[in-house]
Design a protein around this motif. Structure first.
Motif, PDB file in Angstrom:
ATOM      1  N   SER A 176      -5.561 -45.125  13.249  1.00  0.00           N
ATOM      2  CA  SER A 176      -5.053 -45.161  11.881  1.00  0.00           C
ATOM      3  C   SER A 176      -5.720 -46.319  11.155  1.00  0.00           C
ATOM      4  O   SER A 176      -5.940 -47.382  11.740  1.00  0.00           O
ATOM      5  CB  SER A 176      -3.537 -45.375  11.910  1.00  0.00           C
ATOM      6  OG  SER A 176      -3.075 -45.795  10.642  1.00  0.00           O
ATOM      7  N   ARG A 236      -1.387 -31.598  16.330  1.00  0.00           N
ATOM      8  CA  ARG A 236      -0.106 -32.312  16.456  1.00  0.00           C
ATOM      9  C   ARG A 236      -0.213 -33.761  15.984  1.00  0.00           C
ATOM     10  O   ARG A 236      -1.119 -34.492  16.378  1.00  0.00           O
ATOM     11  CB  ARG A 236       0.378 -32.278  17.899  1.00  0.00           C
ATOM     12  CG  ARG A 236       0.867 -30.903  18.280  1.00  0.00           C
ATOM     13  CD  ARG A 236       1.700 -30.928  19.541  1.00  0.00           C
ATOM     14  NE  ARG A 236       2.282 -29.602  19.761  1.00  0.00           N
ATOM     15  CZ  ARG A 236       3.494 -29.251  19.374  1.00  0.00           C
ATOM     16  NH1 ARG A 236       4.279 -30.117  18.774  1.00  0.00           N
ATOM     17  NH2 ARG A 236       3.939 -28.025  19.594  1.00  0.00           N
ATOM     18  N   GLU A 237       0.764 -34.169  15.194  1.00  0.00           N
ATOM     19  CA  GLU A 237       0.807 -35.554  14.736  1.00  0.00           C
ATOM     20  C   GLU A 237       1.049 -36.478  15.929  1.00  0.00           C
ATOM     21  O   GLU A 237       1.934 -36.232  16.745  1.00  0.00           O
ATOM     22  CB  GLU A 237       1.920 -35.761  13.705  1.00  0.00           C
ATOM     23  CG  GLU A 237       1.661 -35.120  12.365  1.00  0.00           C
ATOM     24  CD  GLU A 237       2.150 -33.689  12.286  1.00  0.00           C
ATOM     25  OE1 GLU A 237       3.172 -33.389  12.921  1.00  0.00           O
ATOM     26  OE2 GLU A 237       1.512 -32.868  11.600  1.00  0.00           O
ATOM     27  N   GLY A 238       0.260 -37.525  16.009  1.00  0.00           N
ATOM     28  CA  GLY A 238       0.405 -38.489  17.106  1.00  0.00           C
ATOM     29  C   GLY A 238      -0.517 -38.218  18.274  1.00  0.00           C
ATOM     30  O   GLY A 238      -0.577 -39.002  19.220  1.00  0.00           O
ATOM     31  N   ALA A 239      -1.267 -37.106  18.223  1.00  0.00           N
ATOM     32  CA  ALA A 239      -2.148 -36.753  19.346  1.00  0.00           C
ATOM     33  C   ALA A 239      -3.183 -37.847  19.611  1.00  0.00           C
ATOM     34  O   ALA A 239      -3.464 -38.192  20.761  1.00  0.00           O
ATOM     35  CB  ALA A 239      -2.842 -35.420  19.068  1.00  0.00           C
ATOM     36  N   ARG A 277      -3.001 -41.081  18.890  1.00  0.00           N
ATOM     37  CA  ARG A 277      -2.349 -42.286  19.437  1.00  0.00           C
ATOM     38  C   ARG A 277      -2.136 -42.113  20.941  1.00  0.00           C
ATOM     39  O   ARG A 277      -2.416 -43.006  21.728  1.00  0.00           O
ATOM     40  CB  ARG A 277      -1.016 -42.521  18.720  1.00  0.00           C
ATOM     41  CG  ARG A 277      -0.250 -43.750  19.135  1.00  0.00           C
ATOM     42  CD  ARG A 277      -0.789 -45.050  18.584  1.00  0.00           C
ATOM     43  NE  ARG A 277      -0.712 -45.124  17.130  1.00  0.00           N
ATOM     44  CZ  ARG A 277      -1.365 -46.034  16.408  1.00  0.00           C
ATOM     45  NH1 ARG A 277      -2.142 -46.938  16.994  1.00  0.00           N
ATOM     46  NH2 ARG A 277      -1.270 -46.037  15.099  1.00  0.00           N
ATOM     47  N   SER A 335      -0.830 -33.523  10.114  1.00  0.00           N
ATOM     48  CA  SER A 335      -0.806 -34.006   8.731  1.00  0.00           C
ATOM     49  C   SER A 335      -0.700 -35.523   8.683  1.00  0.00           C
ATOM     50  O   SER A 335      -0.351 -36.089   7.663  1.00  0.00           O
ATOM     51  CB  SER A 335       0.378 -33.376   7.997  1.00  0.00           C
ATOM     52  OG  SER A 335       1.581 -33.778   8.619  1.00  0.00           O
ATOM     53  N   ASN A 336      -0.967 -36.184   9.812  1.00  0.00           N
ATOM     54  CA  ASN A 336      -0.709 -37.624   9.876  1.00  0.00           C
ATOM     55  C   ASN A 336      -1.863 -38.495   9.368  1.00  0.00           C
ATOM     56  O   ASN A 336      -1.853 -38.914   8.224  1.00  0.00           O
ATOM     57  CB  ASN A 336      -0.315 -37.985  11.315  1.00  0.00           C
ATOM     58  CG  ASN A 336       0.171 -39.403  11.452  1.00  0.00           C
ATOM     59  OD1 ASN A 336       0.738 -39.946  10.509  1.00  0.00           O
ATOM     60  ND2 ASN A 336      -0.063 -40.011  12.600  1.00  0.00           N
ATOM     61  N   GLN A 337      -2.849 -38.775  10.192  1.00  0.00           N
ATOM     62  CA  GLN A 337      -3.881 -39.753   9.825  1.00  0.00           C
ATOM     63  C   GLN A 337      -5.283 -39.162   9.931  1.00  0.00           C
ATOM     64  O   GLN A 337      -5.518 -38.244  10.714  1.00  0.00           O
ATOM     65  CB  GLN A 337      -3.804 -40.989  10.734  1.00  0.00           C
ATOM     66  CG  GLN A 337      -2.499 -41.766  10.647  1.00  0.00           C
ATOM     67  CD  GLN A 337      -2.376 -42.566   9.350  1.00  0.00           C
ATOM     68  OE1 GLN A 337      -3.362 -42.811   8.653  1.00  0.00           O
ATOM     69  NE2 GLN A 337      -1.154 -42.956   9.017  1.00  0.00           N
ATOM     70  N   ASN A 345      10.348 -34.346  14.312  1.00  0.00           N
ATOM     71  CA  ASN A 345       9.195 -33.642  13.752  1.00  0.00           C
ATOM     72  C   ASN A 345       8.711 -32.615  14.780  1.00  0.00           C
ATOM     73  O   ASN A 345       8.206 -32.989  15.834  1.00  0.00           O
ATOM     74  CB  ASN A 345       8.101 -34.666  13.437  1.00  0.00           C
ATOM     75  CG  ASN A 345       6.781 -34.014  13.080  1.00  0.00           C
ATOM     76  OD1 ASN A 345       6.722 -32.814  12.827  1.00  0.00           O
ATOM     77  ND2 ASN A 345       5.725 -34.797  13.081  1.00  0.00           N
ATOM     78  N   THR A 351       6.192 -30.813  15.037  1.00  0.00           N
ATOM     79  CA  THR A 351       4.779 -30.827  15.415  1.00  0.00           C
ATOM     80  C   THR A 351       4.321 -32.197  15.905  1.00  0.00           C
ATOM     81  O   THR A 351       3.126 -32.461  16.006  1.00  0.00           O
ATOM     82  CB  THR A 351       3.866 -30.338  14.256  1.00  0.00           C
ATOM     83  OG1 THR A 351       4.146 -31.118  13.095  1.00  0.00           O
ATOM     84  CG2 THR A 351       4.104 -28.881  13.945  1.00  0.00           C
ATOM     85  N   CYS A 352       5.279 -33.061  16.229  1.00  0.00           N
ATOM     86  CA  CYS A 352       4.934 -34.352  16.856  1.00  0.00           C
ATOM     87  C   CYS A 352       4.438 -34.105  18.273  1.00  0.00           C
ATOM     88  O   CYS A 352       4.985 -33.272  19.000  1.00  0.00           O
ATOM     89  CB  CYS A 352       6.148 -35.272  16.885  1.00  0.00           C
ATOM     90  SG  CYS A 352       5.822 -36.846  17.706  1.00  0.00           S
ATOM     91  N   VAL A 353       3.437 -34.860  18.669  1.00  0.00           N
ATOM     92  CA  VAL A 353       2.846 -34.671  20.001  1.00  0.00           C
ATOM     93  C   VAL A 353       3.870 -34.921  21.112  1.00  0.00           C
ATOM     94  O   VAL A 353       3.786 -34.338  22.183  1.00  0.00           O
ATOM     95  CB  VAL A 353       1.585 -35.563  20.159  1.00  0.00           C
ATOM     96  CG1 VAL A 353       1.970 -37.025  20.351  1.00  0.00           C
ATOM     97  CG2 VAL A 353       0.692 -35.063  21.276  1.00  0.00           C
ATOM     98  N   TYR A 356       4.169 -42.262  17.396  1.00  0.00           N
ATOM     99  CA  TYR A 356       3.103 -41.264  17.481  1.00  0.00           C
ATOM    100  C   TYR A 356       2.851 -40.574  16.142  1.00  0.00           C
ATOM    101  O   TYR A 356       1.794 -40.710  15.563  1.00  0.00           O
ATOM    102  CB  TYR A 356       3.416 -40.264  18.602  1.00  0.00           C
ATOM    103  CG  TYR A 356       3.347 -40.942  19.942  1.00  0.00           C
ATOM    104  CD1 TYR A 356       2.125 -41.143  20.566  1.00  0.00           C
ATOM    105  CD2 TYR A 356       4.486 -41.459  20.550  1.00  0.00           C
ATOM    106  CE1 TYR A 356       2.030 -41.814  21.776  1.00  0.00           C
ATOM    107  CE2 TYR A 356       4.408 -42.131  21.769  1.00  0.00           C
ATOM    108  CZ  TYR A 356       3.177 -42.303  22.372  1.00  0.00           C
ATOM    109  OH  TYR A 356       3.081 -42.972  23.553  1.00  0.00           O
ATOM    110  N   CYS A 357       3.867 -39.864  15.634  1.00  0.00           N
ATOM    111  CA  CYS A 357       3.613 -39.108  14.397  1.00  0.00           C
ATOM    112  C   CYS A 357       3.871 -39.957  13.153  1.00  0.00           C
ATOM    113  O   CYS A 357       3.569 -39.536  12.041  1.00  0.00           O
ATOM    114  CB  CYS A 357       4.443 -37.832  14.366  1.00  0.00           C
ATOM    115  SG  CYS A 357       6.185 -38.084  14.079  1.00  0.00           S
ATOM    116  N   ARG A 365       6.497 -40.571  11.595  1.00  0.00           N
ATOM    117  CA  ARG A 365       7.578 -40.133  10.709  1.00  0.00           C
ATOM    118  C   ARG A 365       8.812 -41.009  10.921  1.00  0.00           C
ATOM    119  O   ARG A 365       9.047 -41.488  12.015  1.00  0.00           O
ATOM    120  CB  ARG A 365       7.977 -38.677  10.988  1.00  0.00           C
ATOM    121  CG  ARG A 365       6.861 -37.690  10.823  1.00  0.00           C
ATOM    122  CD  ARG A 365       6.475 -37.519   9.351  1.00  0.00           C
ATOM    123  NE  ARG A 365       5.211 -36.793   9.253  1.00  0.00           N
ATOM    124  CZ  ARG A 365       5.114 -35.488   9.337  1.00  0.00           C
ATOM    125  NH1 ARG A 365       6.184 -34.749   9.499  1.00  0.00           N
ATOM    126  NH2 ARG A 365       3.933 -34.906   9.255  1.00  0.00           N
TER     127      ARG A 365
END
Ligand code: ZN
Lengths: 338, 146
Positions: A31, A135-138, A140, A157-159, B107, B109-111, B135-136, B138
């Motif tokens: 990020s 996936r968000e956080g993948a 990280r 949709s994250n970074q 969330n 769709t969070c990993v 992680y996400c 949010r």
């Protein structure tokens, strides 16, 4: 690294701020918020050196193949042609090689294997990976488990930090500075991650932040609260005509799926379309950016204006990614070449 | 702390200063009822809070993860441990700055909802408590994520 022949190149980065540049070596890029202002400036300074690739064309003269023998993995679990090609171009122009897949659907990696396992396998094949994942956080998570640097090429949709870096680079290149500017964001302020990341990164600088968009796509509450608590929430308007002076206009796409009623979508789409007439009051100095692809938010008649920077912005994606890869993998700008 | 005769614990735990309406949630979080008497007070007058809920459970002694979960229900919850009819320990619960493996990310769709990974949440400023998924990224409120 066993370089071929003598190299007398001195990194512009080392001359400027060795510490901040060093901070990139071996590091993951998840990020833009993980980087300090000094680190971001060091990256933007270093990137100037790689601008030559745009001038010199296919001969690459002036750019050392500093990543010869290095391999970059491109793990694209969802397609993103621009991001993938610009990373690939950056790596090839530095003399390195790439491997990977462009879409998990056609790769055996997607067959039930976890992301963590995929990363553990692929890290044995390459020196760094670019990860694009739905996936968000993948990114990280991947950066936590990987023993090699992970560059986030977009996690849901994250970074999308390299987009933020190239946006900053483009504004600074065109305006000569990142301070004292009035920057307006127009379009989808709610879901547009480029807007959120760039807004947050611009908080490092003396920038007047303005926002233009339909009410149902206004800034998300958390970001709005954050800007407000910092005293940085500038003008908010539903129309470009009401926002006052601007030096930079950052346009984003408004997606149809945000509007259940197609008539509403048509109306909004036309209201946030930028053409020569809408831009006339701002004068020829206004810089217009767009992360691309555009649909019709920016009329093609705008392309010829001196301030239409979006294709330059796209080319800068290669420049900035070259600098980033070189810094991370310890090529020229990282100063490891003797 | 004086206890009304009917509610006196011999060996167990008192969870006090619960915000009104959270007693049932507290029991749920602790997997109660199980064996042993439980008394629940709802809308009890309190000098500091106006009204509060309170839960007393015979034979219950809580571990750190359960305390971390409980702490999310309200500000300054107290947990009193009673041994042989007398108070042996009284703690005001603190919410840690970092919650590991306690909340589930809301969330979809969070990993963390796809991979086997412990969730990590960072406490945000202010109250009601809000947490940011590492992680996400949010923001989530514990009421919906516990
Ligand atoms: Zn999450």
């Amino acid at each position: 690294m066993g370089g071929v022949g003598p190299r007398s190149y001195t990194s512009p980065l080392m001359a400027h701020d060795g510490h901040a540049g060093e901070a990139f070596r071996g590091r993951s890029v998840v990020s833009a918020e993980d980087f300090t202002k000094d680190e971001i400036l060091a990256l933007l300074d270093a990137a100037r050196h790689y601008d030559r690739y745009q001038d010199d064309g296919p001969s690459f003269s002036g750019i050392e193949p500093s990543l010869q023998g290095r391999v970059l993995g491109l793990l694209f679990f969802e397609p993103s042609t621009r991001t993938r090609l610009s990373f690939e171009s950056a790596m090839l122009r530095l003399g390195g090689k790439v491997l990977g897949f462009a879409d998990a659907k056609i790769s055996s990696f997607s067959k039930g294997e976890t992301l963590v396992d995929t990363i553990r396998v692929v890290e044995g094949y390459c020196d760094a990976v670019v990860l694009r994942h739905p996936r968000e956080g993948a990114a990280r998570l991947a950066a936590e488990v990987a023993s090699i640097p992970v560059l986030n090429g977009g996690d849901g949709s994250n970074q999308h930090p390299t987009q933020t870096f190239l946006d900053l680079y483009t504004i600074r290149q065109a305006a000569g500075t990142l301070d004292g500017l009035k920057v307006g964001f127009m379009g989808d302020l709610r879901y547009g991650r480029t807007v959120h990341s760039l807004t947050t990164a611009l908080l490092h600088f003396d920038v007047d932040l303005k926002f233009i968009g339909p009410e149902n796509l206004s800034l998300p509450k958390d970001l709005r609260d954050h800007l407000e608590s910092q005293g940085r929430l500038g003008a908010e308007a539903e129309s470009l005509a009401d926002v006052g002076d601007l030096d930079v206009l950052y346009v984003t796409r408004i997606q149809q799926e945000r509007f259940p009623d197609p008539m509403d979508y048509q109306r909004v789409r036309n209201a946030y379309r930028v053409d020569r007439e809408a831009l006339a009051p701002f004068g020829p100095e206004l810089k217009i950016l767009h992360p691309l692809p555009r649909v019709n938010e920016v009329a093609t008649e705008v392309d010829d204006l001196p301030g239409a920077l979006y294709f330059q912005q796209s080319r800068n994606g290669v420049t900035v990614r070259m600098a980033l890869l070189d810094l991370i993998l310890g090529g020229q700008a990282g100063g490891s070449v003797s | 702390m004086s206890q009304p005769r009917d509610f006196r614990l011999t060996d167990g735990t008192v969870i006090d200063h619960l915000p009104v309406g959270t007693a049932a949630r507290a029991l749920e979080l602790l997997g109660l009822p199980r064996e042993g008497p439980i008394t629940v007070g709802i809308n009890i007058p309190s000098p500091s809070q106006g009204r509060k809920d309170i839960v007393r459970v015979e034979g219950l002694f809580l571990e750190k993860p359960e305390l971390d979960r409980l702490a999310l229900l309200g500000k300054h919850l107290t947990v009193t441990i009673v041994h042989e009819g007398t108070i042996s320990e009284k703690t005001v619960l603190d919410v840690p700055e970092r919650l590991i493996g306690i909340l589930t990310c809301r969330n979809p769709t969070c990993v963390t909802n796809a991979e086997e990974v412990q969730t990590v949440f960072f406490k945000q400023e202010g109250y009601p408590y809000r947490f940011k998924c590492e992680y996400c990224e949010r923001i989530t409120e514990p009421g919906e994520a516990l």
